[in-house]
Design a protein around this motif. Structure first.
Motif, PDB file in Angstrom:
ATOM      1  N   GLY A  80      -3.157 -10.238 -12.380  1.00  0.00           N
ATOM      2  CA  GLY A  80      -3.825 -10.728 -11.304  1.00  0.00           C
ATOM      3  C   GLY A  80      -2.411 -11.386 -10.186  1.00  0.00           C
ATOM      4  N   THR A  81      -1.807 -12.277 -11.013  1.00  0.00           N
ATOM      5  CA  THR A  81      -0.695 -12.750 -10.257  1.00  0.00           C
ATOM      6  C   THR A  81       0.247 -11.647  -9.621  1.00  0.00           C
ATOM      7  N   GLN A  82       0.569 -10.654 -10.433  1.00  0.00           N
ATOM      8  CA  GLN A  82       1.508  -9.602  -9.991  1.00  0.00           C
ATOM      9  C   GLN A  82       0.822  -8.732  -8.610  1.00  0.00           C
ATOM     10  N   ILE A  83      -0.561  -8.612  -9.032  1.00  0.00           N
ATOM     11  CA  ILE A  83      -1.253  -8.207  -7.558  1.00  0.00           C
ATOM     12  C   ILE A  83      -0.952  -8.918  -6.280  1.00  0.00           C
ATOM     13  N   GLY A  84      -0.974 -10.211  -6.690  1.00  0.00           N
ATOM     14  CA  GLY A  84      -0.771 -11.109  -5.561  1.00  0.00           C
ATOM     15  C   GLY A  84       0.618 -10.910  -4.884  1.00  0.00           C
ATOM     16  N   VAL A  85       1.522 -10.812  -5.781  1.00  0.00           N
ATOM     17  CA  VAL A  85       2.800 -10.479  -5.216  1.00  0.00           C
ATOM     18  C   VAL A  85       2.920  -9.285  -4.288  1.00  0.00           C
ATOM     19  N   VAL A  86       2.250  -8.242  -5.010  1.00  0.00           N
ATOM     20  CA  VAL A  86       2.214  -6.846  -4.331  1.00  0.00           C
ATOM     21  C   VAL A  86       1.732  -6.892  -2.942  1.00  0.00           C
ATOM     22  N   LEU A  87       0.584  -7.632  -3.062  1.00  0.00           N
ATOM     23  CA  LEU A  87      -0.284  -7.736  -1.778  1.00  0.00           C
ATOM     24  C   LEU A  87       0.391  -8.567  -0.849  1.00  0.00           C
ATOM     25  N   ARG A  88       1.244  -9.569  -1.365  1.00  0.00           N
ATOM     26  CA  ARG A  88       2.092 -10.469  -0.241  1.00  0.00           C
ATOM     27  C   ARG A  88       3.187  -9.578   0.311  1.00  0.00           C
ATOM     28  N   HIS A  89       3.577  -8.773  -0.702  1.00  0.00           N
ATOM     29  CA  HIS A  89       4.907  -7.846  -0.198  1.00  0.00           C
ATOM     30  C   HIS A  89       4.107  -6.937   0.732  1.00  0.00           C
ATOM     31  N   HIS A  90       3.221  -6.177   0.382  1.00  0.00           N
ATOM     32  CA  HIS A  90       2.565  -5.226   1.270  1.00  0.00           C
ATOM     33  C   HIS A  90       2.078  -5.840   2.460  1.00  0.00           C
ATOM     34  N   GLU A  91       1.550  -7.144   2.582  1.00  0.00           N
ATOM     35  CA  GLU A  91       1.300  -7.835   3.986  1.00  0.00           C
ATOM     36  C   GLU A  91       2.676  -7.857   4.812  1.00  0.00           C
ATOM     37  N   LEU A  92       3.724  -8.426   4.070  1.00  0.00           N
ATOM     38  CA  LEU A  92       4.986  -8.653   4.843  1.00  0.00           C
ATOM     39  C   LEU A  92       5.504  -7.317   5.348  1.00  0.00           C
ATOM     40  N   LEU A  93       5.311  -6.157   4.432  1.00  0.00           N
ATOM     41  CA  LEU A  93       5.971  -4.920   4.850  1.00  0.00           C
ATOM     42  C   LEU A  93       5.035  -4.570   5.925  1.00  0.00           C
ATOM     43  N   THR A  94       3.781  -4.842   6.191  1.00  0.00           N
ATOM     44  CA  THR A  94       2.928  -4.100   7.045  1.00  0.00           C
ATOM     45  C   THR A  94       3.092  -4.816   8.342  1.00  0.00           C
ATOM     46  N   LYS A  95       3.551  -6.228   8.196  1.00  0.00           N
ATOM     47  CA  LYS A  95       3.540  -7.035   9.472  1.00  0.00           C
ATOM     48  C   LYS A  95       4.869  -6.679  10.123  1.00  0.00           C
TER      49      LYS A  95
END
Length: 1005
Positions: free
Chosen positions: A358-373
Motif C-alpha cells: 500500500g505504501t509503495q502504491i502511494g509512492v507510485v501514485l504520487r510519482h504518477h501524479e507528478l508525472l501527469t502534472k
C-alpha cells in the motif's frame, strides 16, 4: 536354629530378587534416556518409552495422555503399548469433568497417583466409568509437566486384576516422567526453532517478492498495468481468493479500479457501482486516514455492523485484510485481500506485506501524479509557446485571437473559450468577438452583454490583473442578474482572465465549462493568466503599429523591467550569502563543543532520526581518549524517554529532543562515560534550550535552502523573460526599420522615375531646338531679328555644355535609382521567410546606405573599404535580419575608426606637433568553407579589451556614452546568427591593432 537359617536364606533370596528388579529398572531407564537423547522426534521417544516400560513392569497397557490446552481437561492418548487381549485407548477423546476437582491441582504439583483397585480407591463414579471404558482395574499415573504447566500423563494400566504398586516401580516411573518432561521441553524448543526458521524463510521469500514487485511497479508503466501487476503478485504471495484496489471519491464513496481473483468468483471491477460506506463517509476515511490497517478473520465474528456485513457479502468475502494507500498526505484508497471460501486467520507478516505494498502504491501514485502534472504543464507550456510564436509571427489581431481560443480550448478540454471585448463608449457593455466552442453548445458570438453588477464586483479585481476562477456558479454568492447572464450561455463553471491594454481593461479571456462543475487547478489558472498576458502583449503590439511614438514608452518600460531583474538578482545573491553564514555542520560542531565544555561532560553528540525511526549520530564532541561516534553505521534507539522512577537515579547519559517545527528531528545527548552522574534540573533545562535553538537553526537552514531553490527558479524565469524582451525589441525594431526604409525607397523612387523617364524626351526636344537654331543661323538674312538675339548669346558654349548637363542629370537619376534599390535590398520587407539570396548584395546594399559615414568630413578623412569577395553560393537565410547584422557590425567598425582618429588627433593638437596620417580601413572577406558561408568584417581601430569583449553579446551591454546606443545591437546580431540561422558569430581583437568579427552560416547545400 534351622528356622533362623531358613529365614536368613529367604531374606537373601528376596534381596537378590529386589536387586535384580532394580537392575532391570535401571537398564530400562538407561535405555529410555539413551533413546531420548538419540532422537528429537517426540513420537518416537514416547513409543519407545511405553514399550520398554510395559515390558519391564509387565503391565497390560502403558500410554501417554496429552491434554488439549484450549479445553477444560479434555485430551487423548497419543502413544501406547497394550498387551494382546485388551482394547486400544488411542484416538479416543477423553473429557473427565471430575478430573479438575480431584487431581488437577495435585498433578500440577508433581504428585503421583497409584491405585491398586479402582473399585476400592474411593474414586468418583464418573472417573470410575472412564477407567472402566478402557478395562482398567489398577493404574499408576505420573504427571508430565512443561514449564510448570500440566502437559499430560504417563499411565500404567493393569486390566486383568488389582495390583499393589511397589515403591521402586513408582520411583522408576517418576524418573521416566522426568526425562520425558525434558524431551517434551526439547521438542517444544525444537518446534519453536523450526517455526522461527520457517517464518524467517517465509519473510525472506516475502521480502524478495515485495522487492521484485516494487522494482516492477516503479518501472515506466501506465498505472493500470501497475495495478494489475500488483494484484496478481499479492494474490500469489498471500494465497488469497481475491486482491483488489479500491479508490475513494471526493465524498468518500468509491469503486474498485483493479483486481485479481481465483477461478469461480464474481468480478468487482466495472460491475459494482459506486460503493458508499456510511462509516467512512461519516469519519472522513476512518482509521485509514491514520495509516492503520484493518483485518477481520471472520466477518461474522469481528463485530461489524450489518450494513458492513451486507456489503462484504456482495463481495463474496468471509475474511479480509486491508491497508491504506496514501498519496502524499491524502488518503487515495485501500488495497484489500479477501478470503471468500472460508474464514482465515491473517498473520501479522501478511498484513505487514499488504501495508508495505500500500505504501509503495502511494509512492507510485504520487510519482504518477507528478508525472501527469509535469506532462500537463509541458502541454500548457507548449500551447503557451505556440500562442507566443503566433503573436510574434503575426501582427494581425484576428489571426492571433482566433488561434489562441482554439488552442486554449483544446489544451484545457473546456466547452467554450472566447474573447470578450468591452465597448469603450458604453459602461461595461460588450460582446464576444472570438470563440471556439465544442459541439452541442450554443455560440456566444455577437451577443451583446450588459452587466450592471460588473463594475461593482469584478471591475476592480480585473483591473489589477487578477484571474477569477469559479468552480460552480450556483455555489457562489452571486447576484441573480449575473447568474442569469451565465445561464444564458449555458455556463456552469468559468475562469476569466482580464485583457489589459496600456493598463486599461480592454476585454476578457473567458473559459467556460458547461456540462458540469469544474475545480480549476492552480496550474490552469496560471496558464490562463500567462495567455491573457501574452494577448495583452499582442494588443500592445497592435497599438505600437498604429502609434509609432509609443516606442519610447515601451523602451522605458523595458529599462524598468531590466532594473527590476537586477534587483531580483541582487536579492538572490544576498539570500545566498545569508544561507552560507548559517552552515548546519558548523552550528553542530560549535554547539556540541560548547555544551560539552559548559556541562563539563566527556561527550556531547547529536543524533538524527530517519523516517523509520532508525538513525545515526551526525555530530559529536568528546574528550581526549574517547572515540568518535559521528558518521557511524545507522542504528536504532529503542526508546528516547527515561522512566519517571529513574529520574533521580545516576545515569551515564541524558538527552533532549530536537524538533524541526512539530516534527521530532533528533536528540541532543550528553554523556558521562567513565561513571554514572546525577543530572541536575538546570543541566537538563540547558540541554532543552539548546535543543530548541538547534531545531530553529535546522528549520532556518531548511527554509533558506528552499528560498535558494525558489530564487534560482525566479532567476531562470527572469532570464527567459529578458531574452523574450530582447527578441521582442529586435522584432519591433526590425519591423519599424524595414517599414521606414521601404517607405523612404518608395517615396524617392516615384519622383526619380518621373525625372528619369522625362530626360529622354527632354533630350529629343533640345536636339530639335538646336537644329532650329542652326537653321536660323544658316539663313540669318531671312531672320535678322533672330540673328541679333542669337548673337547676344554664347551659342557655342550652350551647344557644347547642354548635352553634358543632360548626361549629368541622367547619371544622377541612375545613382538615385541604385540607392533606392539598395534600400529595398537592405529592408527586404517582402522577404520575411527563408529565401536563397546573394550575400554580396546585402553587404553592398549596407555599404551604400552607410556611404555618407564612409566619406571624408571636417573631422576625419575617408574610410577605405577593402572587399575580398570569394566565390560563394546563394544562402538560405532571412535577408532583412542578416542585413541588420551587417549594419550593426559595420556601424560599430565605423564608430571604432572614428574613435581611433579622434584619440590620435587629440594627442597632436599642439601647433608644434605634426599630426600623422591615420589610415582608416575596413576589410570585408567572404569564403565558402566546408559547406559554411564565412564572412569576416575587420577594422584597424583601437581594439576591444578582454574584459569588455567577453560581454559584448550580452543584452544591454554597451561601452558607448548615453544616447549613443542601447547595447542591443550585438546581442540581437548574436540571436539572429545563432538562433535564427544556426550559425556562429565570434569576435577577436588585439588592443591597438583592431577587431575582427567572424560569421559562419550553414549554406544549406
Amino acid at each position: 536354629m534351622e528356622l533362623n537359617s531358613n529365614f536368613a536364606e529367604n531374606s537373601l533370596l528376596l534381596s537378590d530378587v529386589q536387586l535384580q528388579e532394580q537392575l532391570e529398572q535401571q537398564k530400562a531407564l538407561a535405555s529410555v534416556i539413551a533413546r531420548i537423547r538419540e532422537s528429537l522426534d517426540l513420537e518416537t521417544i514416547f513409543q519407545t518409552t511405553v514399550i520398554e516400560v510395559r515390558q519391564l513392569l509387565n503391565a497390560n497397557r502403558v500410554a501417554v495422555f496429552q491434554f488439549d490446552m484450549g479445553k477444560n481437561w479434555e485430551g487423548e492418548f497419543i502413544s501406547e503399548d497394550v498387551a494382546s487381549g485388551w482394547i486400544s485407548a488411542m484416538a479416543v477423546k477423553v473429557r473427565d469433568r471430575c478430573f479438575g476437582e480431584q487431581f488437577a491441582v495435585h498433578y500440577q504439583q508433581g504428585r503421583v497417583q497409584a491405585v491398586a483397585d479402582i473399585y476400592e480407591a474411593g474414586l468418583s463414579d464418573c472417573h470410575v466409568a472412564i477407567l472402566s471404558q478402557f478395562q482398567v482395574r489398577a493404574n499408576l499415573i505420573v504427571p508430565l509437566l512443561r514449564e510448570k504447566e500440566l502437559w499430560g500423563l504417563i499411565c500404567i494400566h493393569q486390566c486383568s486384576e488389582p495390583r499393589h504398586w511397589k515403591e521402586s516401580e513408582i520411583e522408576f516411573i517418576r524418573q521416566i516422567a522426568n526425562h520425558l518432561t525434558v524431551a517434551i521441553q526439547q521438542a517444544k524448543h525444537l518446534h519453536e526453532v523450526q517455526l522461527q526458521a520457517a517464518q524467517l524463510a517465509q519473510a525472506v521469500q516475502r521480502d524478495r517478492v515485495i522487492d521484485r514487485l516494487v522494482d516492477r511497479i516503479r518501472s515506466p508503466l501506465d498505472i493500470d498495468t501497475i495495478f494489475k501487476t500488483i494484484t496478481e503478485e499479492i494474490l500469489k504471495l498471500l494465497q488469497a481468493d481475491r486482491v483488489a484496489i479500491f479508490r475513494f471519491n471526493a465524498d468518500w464513496s468509491g469503486s474498485f479500479v483493479a483486481e485479481s481473483f481465483t477461478e469461480g468468483w464474481t468480478p468487482l471491477v466495472s460491475v459494482q457501482n459506486a460503493i458508499a460506506d456510511t462509516y467512512l463517509q461519516q469519519t472522513q476515511g476512518g482509521r485509514y486516514v491514520n495509516n492503520e490497517t484493518f483485518i477481520a478473520n471472520d466477518i461474522y465474528q469481528a463485530g461489524l455492523k450489518d450494513c458492513h456485513i451486507n456489503l462484504l457479502e456482495q463481495f463474496q468475502a468471509k475474511a479480509f485484510a486491508t491497508a491504506p494507500i496514501l498519496q502524499g498526505d491524502k488518503l487515495w484508497g485501500v488495497i484489500a485481500a479477501y478470503q471468500n471460501s472460508s474464514p482465515r486467520q491473517w498473520q501479522s507478516y501478511e498484513v505487514e506485506s499488504l501495508s508495505k505494498i500500500g505504501t509503495q502504491i502511494g509512492v507510485v501514485l504520487r510519482h504518477h501524479e507528478l508525472l501527469t502534472k509535469a506532462q500537463y504543464q509541458a502541454e500548457q507550456q507548449k500551447t503557451l509557446t505556440s500562442v507566443i510564436t503566433r503573436i510574434r509571427e503575426s501582427l494581425d489581431l484576428d489571426t492571433i485571437f482566433q488561434t489562441t481560443v482554439t488552442e486554449v480550448r483544446q489544451m484545457l478540454q473546456a466547452d467554450r473559450v472566447g474573447i470578450f471585448r468591452f465597448n469603450p463608449q458604453k459602461d461595461w457593455e460588450g460582446e464576444f468577438i472570438y470563440e471556439d466552442v465544442a459541439l452541442s453548445w450554443t455560440s456566444a458570438r455577437a451577443e451583446k452583454v450588459y452587466d450592471h453588477c460588473f463594475s461593482e464586483h469584478f471591475a476592480p479585481l480585473y483591473a489589477q490583473g487578477r484571474v477569477n476562477a469559479i468552480a460552480d456558479i450556483y455555489q457562489e454568492k452571486f447576484q441573480a442578474c449575473y447568474v442569469q447572464i451565465l445561464e444564458r450561455f449555458q455556463v456552469r463553471a468559468n475562469m476569466v482572465a482580464p485583457l489589459l491594454k496600456k493598463g486599461e481593461l480592454w476585454g476578457l479571456l473567458c473559459i467556460h465549462q458547461c456540462d458540469a462543475p469544474r475545480y480549476w487547478q492552480s496550474s490552469e489558472i496560471e496558464f490562463a493568466s500567462q495567455i491573457a498576458e501574452q494577448l495583452g502583449v499582442a494588443l500592445r503590439q497592435d497599438s505600437y503599429l498604429k502609434q509609432f511614438q509609443m516606442q519610447a514608452v515601451q523602451l522605458a518600460e523595458a529599462t524598468e523591467r531590466e532594473k527590476a531583474m537586477e534587483r531580483q538578482e541582487l536579492l538572490a545573491a544576498t539570500i545566498d550569502k545569508i544561507r552560507q553564514s548559517l552552515d548546519v555542520k558548523t552550528i553542530f560542531r560549535t554547539t556540541t563543543q560548547a555544551v560539552r565544555e559548559l556541562l563539563e561532560v566527556e561527550r556531547v553528540a547529536i543524533y538524527r532520526f530517519n523516517s523509520d525511526w532508525s538513525g545515526k549520530f551526525v555530530a559529536d564532541s568528546f574528550k581526549d581518549g574517547w572515540k568518535a561516534v559521528a558518521q557511524a553505521q545507522p542504528m536504532i534507539i529503542e526508546t528516547f524517554e527515561h522512566p519517571d522512577e529513574d529520574d533521580k537515579l545516576p545515569r551515564n547519559e541524558t538527552f533532549v529532543p530536537i524538533r524541526q517545527g512539530e516534527t521530532l528531528w533528533g536528540l541532543l545527548v550528553a554523556y558521562q562515560n567513565s561513571q554514572p552522574r546525577y543530572w541536575k534540573d538546570e543541566e537538563i533545562n540547558l540541554l532543552a534550550q539548546v535543543g530548541v535553538q538547534l531545531g530553529i537553526a535546522i528549520q532556518q537552514a531548511e527554509l533558506l535552502e528552499q528560498t535558494k531553490r525558489q530564487t534560482l527558479e525566479l532567476t531562470q524565469a527572469l532570464q527567459e523573460l529578458k531574452q523574450t524582451q530582447t527578441r521582442l525589441i529586435q522584432g519591433e525594431k526590425m519591423a519599424g526599420l524595414g517599414q521606414l526604409l521601404a517607405g523612404v525607397a518608395h517615396e524617392i523612387n516615384n519622383p526619380v522615375s518621373f525625372i528619369f523617364g522625362n530626360l529622354v524626351h527632354l533630350n529629343e526636344y533640345i536636339k530639335e531646338l538646336l537644329n532650329v537654331i542652326n537653321i536660323y543661323r544658316q539663313n540669318d538674312s531671312l531672320f535678322p531679328d533672330i540673328k541679333k538675339q542669337i548673337d547676344k548669346t554664347d551659342l557655342n558654349f550652350i551647344l557644347e555644355d547642354l548635352p553634358k548637363t543632360l548626361d549629368s542629370m541622367k547619371i544622377g537619376t541612375e545613382r538615385i535609382s541604385q540607392i533606392v534599390l539598395s534600400l529595398r535590398n537592405f529592408s527586404r520587407t517582402d522577404e520575411a521567410e527563408l529565401k536563397p539570396v546573394d550575400i554580396h548584395e546585402g553587404l553592398d546594399s549596407t555599404l551604400l546606405i552607410l556611404g555618407h559615414r564612409l566619406k571624408n568630413n571636417n573631422e576625419r578623412p575617408a574610410i577605405e573599404i577593402v572587399k575580398e569577395y570569394g566565390d560563394v553560393p546563394l544562402i538560405e537565410c532571412y535577408p532583412a535580419q542578416l542585413n541588420q547584422v551587417f549594419m550593426n557590425l559595420l556601424s560599430n567598425s565605423v564608430d571604432a575608426l572614428e574613435d581611433k582618429f579622434k584619440t590620435i588627433h587629440q594627442k597632436h593638437l599642439k601647433p608644434s606637433t605634426i599630426s600623422p596620417k591615420v589610415p582608416l580601413t575596413i576589410w570585408i572577406n567572404t569564403q565558402f568553407i566546408n559547406k559554411q558561408i564565412v564572412i569576416r568584417i575587420a577594422d584597424n581601430g583601437l581594439g576591444i579589451p578582454e574584459e569588455v569583449r567577453s560581454h559584448i553579446f550580452d543584452p544591454f551591454f554597451t561601452t558607448k556614452s548615453p544616447g549613443k546606443g542601447t547595447g542591443l545591437g550585438l546581442s540581437i546580431s548574436y540571436q539572429i546568427v545563432v538562433e535564427k540561422h544556426h550559425g556562429q558569430i565570434k569576435c577577436s581583437s588585439k588592443p591597438g591593432q583592431g577587431t575582427e568579427f567572424l560569421i559562419e552560416i550553414p549554406s544549406g547545400n
